[in-house]
Design a protein around this motif. Sequence first.
Motif, PDB file in Angstrom:
ATOM      1  N   PRO A  37       0.837  -1.207   0.000  1.00  0.00           N
ATOM      2  CA  PRO A  37       0.000   0.000   0.000  1.00  0.00           C
ATOM      3  C   PRO A  37       0.871   1.256   0.000  1.00  0.00           C
ATOM      4  N   ASP A  38       0.258   2.362  -0.405  1.00  0.00           N
ATOM      5  CA  ASP A  38       0.956   3.645  -0.445  1.00  0.00           C
ATOM      6  C   ASP A  38       1.193   4.131   0.989  1.00  0.00           C
ATOM      7  N   PRO A  39       2.462   4.232   1.403  1.00  0.00           N
ATOM      8  CA  PRO A  39       2.702   4.615   2.807  1.00  0.00           C
ATOM      9  C   PRO A  39       2.190   6.011   3.152  1.00  0.00           C
ATOM     10  N   ALA A  40       2.024   6.871   2.149  1.00  0.00           N
ATOM     11  CA  ALA A  40       1.489   8.204   2.429  1.00  0.00           C
ATOM     12  C   ALA A  40       0.076   8.117   3.003  1.00  0.00           C
ATOM     13  N   PHE A  42      -0.927   5.813   5.251  1.00  0.00           N
ATOM     14  CA  PHE A  42      -0.990   5.294   6.622  1.00  0.00           C
ATOM     15  C   PHE A  42      -1.411   6.418   7.571  1.00  0.00           C
ATOM     16  N   LEU A  44      -0.688   7.901  10.230  1.00  0.00           N
ATOM     17  CA  LEU A  44       0.424   7.907  11.179  1.00  0.00           C
ATOM     18  C   LEU A  44       0.075   8.644  12.466  1.00  0.00           C
ATOM     19  N   LEU A  47      -2.548   6.808  14.540  1.00  0.00           N
ATOM     20  CA  LEU A  47      -1.985   5.620  15.190  1.00  0.00           C
ATOM     21  C   LEU A  47      -1.064   6.019  16.334  1.00  0.00           C
ATOM     22  N   ARG A  48      -0.291   7.085  16.126  1.00  0.00           N
ATOM     23  CA  ARG A  48       0.589   7.516  17.217  1.00  0.00           C
ATOM     24  C   ARG A  48      -0.231   7.904  18.442  1.00  0.00           C
ATOM     25  N   SER A 235      -4.357  -4.924   6.483  1.00  0.00           N
ATOM     26  CA  SER A 235      -3.064  -4.543   5.908  1.00  0.00           C
ATOM     27  C   SER A 235      -3.201  -3.490   4.816  1.00  0.00           C
ATOM     28  N   LYS A 236      -4.238  -3.581   3.993  1.00  0.00           N
ATOM     29  CA  LYS A 236      -4.368  -2.646   2.889  1.00  0.00           C
ATOM     30  C   LYS A 236      -5.212  -1.429   3.257  1.00  0.00           C
ATOM     31  N   ALA A 239      -2.655  -0.503   7.963  1.00  0.00           N
ATOM     32  CA  ALA A 239      -1.200  -0.558   7.762  1.00  0.00           C
ATOM     33  C   ALA A 239      -0.750  -2.013   7.877  1.00  0.00           C
ATOM     34  N   PRO A 240       0.040  -2.488   6.923  1.00  0.00           N
ATOM     35  CA  PRO A 240       0.485  -3.888   6.973  1.00  0.00           C
ATOM     36  C   PRO A 240       1.447  -4.174   8.107  1.00  0.00           C
ATOM     37  N   GLY A 241       2.184  -3.144   8.574  1.00  0.00           N
ATOM     38  CA  GLY A 241       3.183  -3.364   9.611  1.00  0.00           C
ATOM     39  C   GLY A 241       2.596  -3.761  10.948  1.00  0.00           C
ATOM     40  N   LEU A 242       1.249  -3.646  11.116  1.00  0.00           N
ATOM     41  CA  LEU A 242       0.603  -4.106  12.349  1.00  0.00           C
ATOM     42  C   LEU A 242       0.330  -5.603  12.310  1.00  0.00           C
TER      43      LEU A 242
ATOM     44  N   LEU B  55       7.076   6.475  15.581  1.00  0.00           N
ATOM     45  CA  LEU B  55       5.974   6.885  14.711  1.00  0.00           C
ATOM     46  C   LEU B  55       6.020   8.371  14.372  1.00  0.00           C
ATOM     47  N   ARG B  60       7.573   6.374   7.629  1.00  0.00           N
ATOM     48  CA  ARG B  60       6.411   5.503   7.584  1.00  0.00           C
ATOM     49  C   ARG B  60       6.763   4.041   7.363  1.00  0.00           C
ATOM     50  N   LEU B  63       5.420   1.131   9.474  1.00  0.00           N
ATOM     51  CA  LEU B  63       4.054   0.614   9.298  1.00  0.00           C
ATOM     52  C   LEU B  63       3.902  -0.201   8.016  1.00  0.00           C
ATOM     53  N   GLN B  64       4.956  -0.268   7.226  1.00  0.00           N
ATOM     54  CA  GLN B  64       4.914  -0.950   5.924  1.00  0.00           C
ATOM     55  C   GLN B  64       5.364  -2.397   6.063  1.00  0.00           C
ATOM     56  N   THR B 270       6.253  -5.120  11.748  1.00  0.00           N
ATOM     57  CA  THR B 270       7.343  -4.181  11.479  1.00  0.00           C
ATOM     58  C   THR B 270       7.493  -3.190  12.619  1.00  0.00           C
TER      59      THR B 270
END
Lengths: 395, 395
Positions: A37-40, A42, A44, A47-48, A235-236, A239-242, B55, B60, B63-64, B270
Amino acid sequence: MSYRFADRMERVHPSAIRELLKFGDDPGITSFGGGYPDPALFPLDELRSVFDEVLQEGNRSALQYTTSIGLPGLRSLIAERMTADGSACGPDDVLVLQGAQQGLDLVARLLINTGDVIVTENPTFLGALIAFNPCRPRYATVDVDEAGMKTEELEAVLRSTPEARFIYVIPDFQNPSGATLSLQRRVRLLELASRYDVLVLEDTPYRELRYAGEQLPTLRSLDTENRVIHLGSFSKTLAPGLRMGWAVAAPGILEKLGLLKLAADTQSSTLNMAVTARFLQRFDLDQHIRGAREVYRAKRDLMLATLDEHFPARVSFTRPDGGLFTWVEFPGEFDSARFMSEQALPHAKVAYVPGATFFPLVERPNFARFSYSGQSDQAMVDGLVRLGHLLHETL
Amino acid sequence: MSYRFADRMERVHPSAIRELLKFGDDPGITSFGGGYPDPALFPLDELRSVFDEVLQEGNRSALQYTTSIGLPGLRSLIAERMTADGSACGPDDVLVLQGAQQGLDLVARLLINTGDVIVTENPTFLGALIAFNPCRPRYATVDVDEAGMKTEELEAVLRSTPEARFIYVIPDFQNPSGATLSLQRRVRLLELASRYDVLVLEDTPYRELRYAGEQLPTLRSLDTENRVIHLGSFSKTLAPGLRMGWAVAAPGILEKLGLLKLAADTQSSTLNMAVTARFLQRFDLDQHIRGAREVYRAKRDLMLATLDEHFPARVSFTRPDGGLFTWVEFPGEFDSARFMSEQALPHAKVAYVPGATFFPLVERPNFARFSYSGQSDQAMVDGLVRLGHLLHETL
């Protein structure tokens, strides 16, 4: 010393495309390879703030062990989302997974003895084959067209394959083809699953990323016989990193999957479960997804328009209604892996995923998967134009 | 409808003790059951600041998706810790896992065909048996005394068991017995592994929680033949809710475990990997562990003193040099599971883990595992005193 491994390891190999994809990490390469996915997108800041809130409460339980099936609060919120999507269910119908990928592994372990058959779309998600392979299944495949798995072929396959145990299908914006299974075929697939007494594994990572057309009901929502094991993922959409995914299935299946989850890794991260639940309570994930859809729709449109303009007419590609990929078909004798290593990477500085390994039985080298989610607009256009030039010279 | 499951599911059952342990969630029950670390020791503020920092950076990538074997920075830091513990290694020798539990699952899948033999301590960690069972191993067991696995018995077992594939051992403060494998036996175990050509799976979740005596070298650090697969975990030293464990092994083994990890769940979180790495850089984990050791040592001493004073003389128990458990032996005909459900829970409001299922082959009902990590001092003493009264009446 040399090591003797279990027989299942005969089916566990480095992916043939892994070497090629390493070039995707080179900052000088424009990669359309990963399904990232496009990290822009997320969330952020949100989530923080949620992490801060969950950890600030002096409620240390978010760092402790918890039940292997997942935090009850998160399972409730997932059940609400599933119910809103047409699959009425409660928290006890949900198993939290380490991404939907874990569901592929656990379902194969639940159902597959060596030599049993898994019916897949042709092509299908390479990661699913990687998850299934240690159980040493055989595969039977059903071709995909723009309306998804061809159910007339599926009937012939099921009729001739009594060892079939389940049908693996990505109904929405399939990976890699981008195809969406039509409503008529969804109904038909379930009729056939019932007639031939096989289960259905429905994988829906891209489902909420629809850019055109009406949402279609999930197979799980159409299922009246408890045949469908549904896999979902944040994930999509988040955020996939979770690593947050889930399964919804009949109690007799979900209990067994929960025991396999306990055996495999005890539980998913308590903290990530708590944070995901809090995010769903504090913020509007659906609104966030609507924003993401706008971004991806524009990227999809840009990629398709650039391919229209700059790729040779003999190269065709799918026009998906959602998801992250278009599936490109080159002329019959073209080898997309060889072209990538000999031409695209050195001369156009472009990477994609060669398509051969997405075919479980007979590899077809003249396909490739292009993702439109991972590059800026300018980099995408520049890379595709360079690749188009090369293709015009070559074809 | 009814479902037909794969043959391996014959070995996947709810744990017999799960029902009993449910009572442990009752706030009216004083539970010595779970192997949970003391939540008061979680470095909550430090972790909150690290999450915030990771974060906040506009980076980012936390989170990827990332590589399935784990973030390189975390693997480096784990390699440094392993090196400081006597096992010189680099980041490429480390695989990040979803807790050490995932290592138990992946190693069994790497090495075990149906009917192959795993040699375990007797008793051994129930969670390991749960992880191994889907591969349908047979077990051969070696009794444990206060110096750990009896290596003279191990030799007899290996001599008579050519199907043995690996020895599973928890050398430090074993779960459930609390025993620590002596240096002499560590050396002897490796000699025997070499002579009979089996691998060794070394599980070290409690290793850093030593309260008395000198630290002994890991089996991995004594291994000159690349026979030892070492599993480590931050669950007991940092927080289990992060699900951060690792494997260190020979390249030919670690590569295969990495492929199985990719198949099983793509990767660990991640974000949790990034946060664990940053915590290790920003804070002194060893100092944190020194503080935890003081707390657990006092809790251990209090439990042992209370048992000395209030339990009947016919009940014996181990005096571990570290870890979280003492292993209690009742007179031969005593059934600790039955006593718990009929006496301890209703009349003393106390729970523990009945010991029978920790024995892979022949269950011995007259044992129980007591954890001293999960209760306040007062609740611990009050619960043990109540239980002691009941035992005096019963025995």
